[in-house]
Design an enzyme around this catalytic site. Structure first.
Site, PDB file in Angstrom:
ATOM      1  CB  ALA A  13     -17.343  27.979  -6.040  1.00 35.64           C
ATOM      2  CB  ALA A  14     -14.825  22.742  -6.821  1.00 26.81           C
ATOM      3  NE  ARG A  19     -29.384  18.891  -4.245  1.00 30.72           N
ATOM      4  CZ  ARG A  19     -29.697  19.296  -3.012  1.00 30.72           C
ATOM      5  NH1 ARG A  19     -30.961  19.301  -2.616  1.00 30.72           N
ATOM      6  NH2 ARG A  19     -28.769  19.717  -2.193  1.00 30.72           N
ATOM      7  CE  LYS A  26     -24.426  26.063  -6.228  1.00 36.95           C
ATOM      8  NZ  LYS A  26     -24.545  25.079  -5.127  1.00 36.95           N
ATOM      9  CB  THR A  83     -15.370  20.526   2.190  1.00 37.55           C
ATOM     10  OG1 THR A  83     -15.464  19.506   3.200  1.00 37.55           O
ATOM     11  CG2 THR A  83     -16.768  20.782   1.642  1.00 37.55           C
ATOM     12  CG  ASP A 107     -23.346  27.083  -2.253  1.00 39.96           C
ATOM     13  OD1 ASP A 107     -22.814  27.375  -1.170  1.00 39.96           O
ATOM     14  OD2 ASP A 107     -23.610  25.910  -2.581  1.00 39.96           O
ATOM     15  CG  ASN A 232     -27.539  22.975  -2.039  1.00 42.88           C
ATOM     16  OD1 ASN A 232     -26.363  23.136  -2.308  1.00 42.88           O
ATOM     17  ND2 ASN A 232     -27.987  22.927  -0.801  1.00 42.88           N
ATOM     18  CE1 TYR A 370     -38.423  56.699 -30.513  1.00 44.88           C
ATOM     19  CE2 TYR A 370     -38.368  57.423 -32.802  1.00 44.88           C
ATOM     20  CZ  TYR A 370     -37.740  56.856 -31.705  1.00 44.88           C
ATOM     21  OH  TYR A 370     -36.438  56.454 -31.798  1.00 44.88           O
ATOM     22  CG  ASN A 390     -35.066  58.356 -35.180  1.00 44.58           C
ATOM     23  OD1 ASN A 390     -36.076  57.729 -35.505  1.00 44.58           O
ATOM     24  ND2 ASN A 390     -34.227  57.921 -34.271  1.00 44.58           N
TER      25      ASN A 390
HETATM   26  C1  UD1 Z   1     -20.649  20.510   4.073  1.00 39.40           C
HETATM   27  C2  UD1 Z   1     -20.114  20.098   5.438  1.00 39.40           C
HETATM   28  C3  UD1 Z   1     -21.270  19.940   6.402  1.00 39.40           C
HETATM   29  C4  UD1 Z   1     -22.061  21.228   6.467  1.00 39.40           C
HETATM   30  C5  UD1 Z   1     -22.517  21.636   5.084  1.00 39.40           C
HETATM   31  C6  UD1 Z   1     -23.184  22.961   5.141  1.00 39.40           C
HETATM   32  C7  UD1 Z   1     -18.127  18.798   4.946  1.00 39.40           C
HETATM   33  C8  UD1 Z   1     -17.536  17.455   4.876  1.00 39.40           C
HETATM   34  N1  UD1 Z   1     -19.398  18.850   5.309  1.00 39.40           N
HETATM   35  O1  UD1 Z   1     -21.481  19.503   3.595  1.00 39.40           O
HETATM   36  O2  UD1 Z   1     -20.799  19.589   7.694  1.00 39.40           O
HETATM   37  O3  UD1 Z   1     -23.158  21.083   7.332  1.00 39.40           O
HETATM   38  O4  UD1 Z   1     -21.386  21.724   4.209  1.00 39.40           O
HETATM   39  O5  UD1 Z   1     -23.657  23.288   3.876  1.00 39.40           O
HETATM   40  O6  UD1 Z   1     -17.446  19.772   4.752  1.00 39.40           O
HETATM   41  N2  UD1 Z   1     -17.124  21.832  -2.595  1.00 39.40           N
HETATM   42  C9  UD1 Z   1     -15.976  21.878  -3.332  1.00 39.40           C
HETATM   43  N3  UD1 Z   1     -15.346  20.725  -3.654  1.00 39.40           N
HETATM   44  C10 UD1 Z   1     -15.776  19.517  -3.241  1.00 39.40           C
HETATM   45  C11 UD1 Z   1     -16.955  19.466  -2.473  1.00 39.40           C
HETATM   46  C12 UD1 Z   1     -17.596  20.643  -2.161  1.00 39.40           C
HETATM   47  O7  UD1 Z   1     -15.530  22.959  -3.736  1.00 39.40           O
HETATM   48  O8  UD1 Z   1     -15.141  18.513  -3.558  1.00 39.40           O
HETATM   49  C13 UD1 Z   1     -17.805  23.072  -2.257  1.00 39.40           C
HETATM   50  C14 UD1 Z   1     -19.198  23.208  -2.864  1.00 39.40           C
HETATM   51  O9  UD1 Z   1     -19.141  23.853  -4.113  1.00 39.40           O
HETATM   52  C15 UD1 Z   1     -19.927  24.037  -1.817  1.00 39.40           C
HETATM   53  C16 UD1 Z   1     -19.261  23.653  -0.522  1.00 39.40           C
HETATM   54  O10 UD1 Z   1     -18.008  23.125  -0.875  1.00 39.40           O
HETATM   55  O11 UD1 Z   1     -19.747  25.408  -2.044  1.00 39.40           O
HETATM   56  C17 UD1 Z   1     -20.076  22.667   0.292  1.00 39.40           C
HETATM   57  O12 UD1 Z   1     -20.292  21.521  -0.477  1.00 39.40           O
HETATM   58  P1  UD1 Z   1     -21.549  20.593  -0.230  1.00 39.40           P
HETATM   59  O13 UD1 Z   1     -21.378  19.376  -1.036  1.00 39.40           O
HETATM   60  O14 UD1 Z   1     -22.780  21.381  -0.371  1.00 39.40           O
HETATM   61  O15 UD1 Z   1     -21.407  20.304   1.336  1.00 39.40           O
HETATM   62  P2  UD1 Z   1     -21.345  18.936   2.098  1.00 39.40           P
HETATM   63  O16 UD1 Z   1     -19.999  18.336   1.939  1.00 39.40           O
HETATM   64  O17 UD1 Z   1     -22.542  18.136   1.810  1.00 39.40           O
HETATM   65 CA    CA Z   2     -24.487  22.627  -0.265  1.00 41.45          CA
END
Ligand code: UD1
Ligand code: CA
Length: 456
Positions: A13-14, A19, A26, A83, A107, A232, A370, A390
């Site tokens: 969740a980082a 958006r 969020k 990720t 999320d 998002n 009341y 009252n």
């Molecule tokens: C990622 C996947 C993608 C998948 C999609 C589904 C990767 C590289 N790609 O896409 O294949 O189809 O999710 O939604 O993994 N987050 C962090 N730190 C970061 C980046 C992201 O904690 O540095 C967290 C976000 O808060 C979110 C989740 O990881 O909860 C996914 O991040 P998001 O940027 O939406 O996903 P993508 O990397 O675009």
């Molecule tokens: Ca996302």
């Protein structure tokens, strides 16, 4: 529920959530009466007793920690490098702790417990390096594409930014939910390289690594694409709310509750309803509200944190932290505030308001009244326009009205004051002193004029 202490959960969740355009993190935005993040936490808790690791950004850390308390272990990802990098932040806390590591997003609130349980069972049964969820959707926007070899085995996940047109055309997509064999994960995670286009450490590259080493990769397709909805934008938040609402309402319909128009009824997941209750349009049931059997609720009612017994009726009214006992009714246009109680069979009609007050069994308060800090005995009648005064500007004072008392229309009861059982007040009285049982008081200020038994 499966409890498997050899499963660890990491919730990502980082992300920046730009958006969302919000000052609030969020994942703390409300969905169906609770923060978005609550859904992932509940899923994690259903699978394992061990508190999950939650990866958050530095700017949301304080706010999320304050809400979370001890329910998860927070790990801060200071520079968002993808990720894979996010999961790296959990390695020190988790390595050697569990046989499997489940990665969830903070999320993705529509994900169902049963789906994750199936994923976990597959992972335990096969002990694959990676057991992941996929979804087939017509609109692949932003999702990683699942690449399979000639034999149908998953060979890689390719992110949209890196996809050739041929790969971009693939419609089997990566949900982003995986159960890793922990040994595989902790050994390979440090080997991730930044992606060529974005410079991010893609968690998804682990799939290619496992395939290159001919390690087994298992996948589970979800049949419901909505389940994989990531929130998002606030447009997706509204869509998720609608979907949750539909799920909740359908649950109660299958439990024996009738909805005249479920599209317009909003129930928190924490609400319970008894059989043969009818919910009429534009009804909102929130928080820890319980509704009994054979009630009629609505239309146009908002009920929050209330306990409503069997056979009650609520018509076009607003209730907060109130109790309605069996067979009582309210409305139209009633307002029960904190601490209000309608006892068995009590009736509160048009334009009434009650706060911290009890209307006794069978008592009636039909019109424009009341009651604040008042206790009304059984079968008393509160005439139209009665007010308990009252509040003296500084303090609140109690009013007590005895059993079977008859309060004349437009009586002002200047608290503290007590009206005895069976007593009457005349229309328009301003009562500043106690009225003994079975007596009659009227006038301004009201005087006790007669004993009731002398009346006729
Ligand atoms: C990622 C996947 C993608 C998948 C999609 C589904 C990767 C590289 N790609 O896409 O294949 O189809 O999710 O939604 O993994 N987050 C962090 N730190 C970061 C980046 C992201 O904690 O540095 C967290 C976000 O808060 C979110 C989740 O990881 O909860 C996914 O991040 P998001 O940027 O939406 O996903 P993508 O990397 O675009
Ligand atoms: Ca996302």
């Amino acid at each position: 529920m499966t409890h498997d202490s050899s499963l660890a959960v990491v919730i990502l969740a980082a992300g920046l959530s730009t958006r969302f355009k919000s000052a609030t993190p969020k994942v703390l935005h409300s969905l169906g009466g609770k923060p978005l993040l609550e859904y992932s936490l509940e899923l994690a808790t259903a699978l394992t007793d061990a508190p999950p690791i939650l990866v958050v950004g530095p700017e949301t850390e304080t706010e999320i920690r304050a809400w979370l308390g001890e329910r998860a272990q927070l790990v801060v990802q200071s520079n968002r490098l993808g990720t894979g990098h996010a999961v790296m932040q959990a390695q020190a806390a988790l390595e050697g702790r569990a046989r499997h590591v489940l990665v969830l997003y903070g999320d993705m609130p529509l994900l169902q417990r049963g789906t994750l349980q199936a994923l976990h069972e597959r992972a335990t049964a096969t002990d694959a390096a990676i057991t992941m969820m996929t979804v087939t959707r017509d609109d692949p926007q932003g999702f990683g594409r699942i690449v399979r070899d000639a034999s149908g085995q998953i060979s890689a996940i390719v992110e949209q930014a890196e996809a050739t047109p041929e790969i971009a055309a693939i419609r089997e997509l990566n949900v982003g939910i995986y159960t890793f064999n922990a040994a595989f994960l902790w050994m390979h995670l440090p080997q991730l390289q930044p992606s060529p286009r974005k410079g991010e450490y893609y968690l998804t590259d682990l799939v290619g690594m496992a395939a290159a080493e001919r390690l087994p990769i298992e996948s589970l397709q979800t049949s419901d694409p909505l389940e994989t909805l990531g929130i998002n934008t606030r447009v997706e938040l509204a869509l998720a709310a609608k979907t949750l609402q539909r799920r909740i309402n359908e649950h109660w319909m299958l439990e024996g509750v009738t909805f005249q128009d479920p599209e317009t009824c909003y129930l928190d997941s924490t609400v319970t309803i008894g059989r043969d209750t009818v919910i009429l349009p534009n009804t909102h049931l929130r928080g820890k509200t319980t509704v009994g059997a054979s009630c009629e609720i609505g239309p146009n009612s908002v009920i929050e944190n209330c306990t409503i017994g069997n056979r009650c009726r609520v018509t076009a009214s607003v209730l907060e932290e109130a109790v309605m006992e069996e067979g009582s009714n309210i409305g139209p246009f009633g307002h029960l505030r904190k601490g209000a109680r309608l006892c068995r069979g009590a009736h509160m009609g048009n334009f009434g308001e009650m706060k911290n007050s009890t209307l006794g069994p069978g008592a009636k308060m039909g019109h424009f009244s009341y009651l604040g800090d008042a206790i009304v005995g059984a079968d008393a009648n509160i005439g139209a326009g009665t007010i308990t005064c009252n509040f003296d500007g500084k303090r609140k004072h109690p009013t007590t009205i005895g059993e079977g008392a008859f309060i004349g229309s437009d009586t002002m009861l200047v608290a503290p004051v007590e009206i005895g059982a069976g007593a009457r007040t005349g229309a328009g009285s301003v009562v500043t002193h106690d009225v003994p049982p079975d007596s009659v008081a009227y006038g301004v200020p009201a005087r006790v004029r007669e004993k009731k038994d002398q009346e006729s």
